[in-house]
Scaffold this active site. Structure first.
Site, PDB file in Angstrom:
ATOM      1  N   CYS A   5     -16.620  20.693 -14.620  1.00 33.90           N
ATOM      2  CA  CYS A   5     -16.445  19.766 -15.397  1.00 33.90           C
ATOM      3  C   CYS A   5     -17.379  19.596 -16.652  1.00 33.90           C
ATOM      4  O   CYS A   5     -18.642  19.449 -16.524  1.00 33.90           O
ATOM      5  CB  CYS A   5     -16.476  18.349 -14.642  1.00 33.90           C
ATOM      6  SG  CYS A   5     -16.487  16.714 -15.662  1.00 33.90           S
ATOM      7  N   CYS A   8     -19.376  16.405 -16.853  1.00 31.36           N
ATOM      8  CA  CYS A   8     -20.425  16.151 -16.015  1.00 31.36           C
ATOM      9  C   CYS A   8     -21.657  17.110 -16.159  1.00 31.36           C
ATOM     10  O   CYS A   8     -22.883  16.672 -16.020  1.00 31.36           O
ATOM     11  CB  CYS A   8     -19.853  16.743 -14.408  1.00 31.36           C
ATOM     12  SG  CYS A   8     -18.510  15.701 -13.923  1.00 31.36           S
TER      13      CYS A   8
END
Length: 112
Positions: A5, A8
């Site tokens: 991600c 993230c």
């Protein structure tokens, strides 16, 4: 979070700094890789990444504020979490409903 991600990975340095400051803040800070823990992501009904929860005395609140270190610290130090509506009882990670959801997430991972 998930290792693939981009959001993230962008939050990671800030989150690590927040975790290093956890003792001073009087909290525990953790992270869960949803690719390794599908049941936990189901229990918390994670639909976007990264997802941040604040838990205190068994009450869960989803953090939706700014992702700066200062704002994360302020959320704790200024007790801003008190103004955030707790997760509804039926959606609480400790509810029977979300326990079932965790099982579904595990099962779907097994099928894949």
């Amino acid at each position: 979070y998930a290792p693939w991600c981009p959001a993230c990975r962008q939050l990671e340095p800030t989150w690590e700094s927040f975790a290093k400051d956890s003792e001073r803040l009087g909290i525990a800070v953790g992270k869960v890789d949803v690719t390794q823990e599908p049941g936990l992501s189901g229990r918390f009904f994670v639909t976007t990444l990264p997802t941040i929860y604040h838990a205190n005395d068994g009450v869960f609140r989803r953090y939706r504020g700014s992702r700066t270190l200062e704002d994360l610290q302020g959320y704790i130090l200024e007790r801003k979490w008190e103004a955030v509506e707790p997760v509804a009882g039926w959606k609480s990670p400790s509810s029977i409903m979300m326990h079932g959801m965790a099982g579904l997430f595990h099962f779907s991972g097994w099928i894949r």
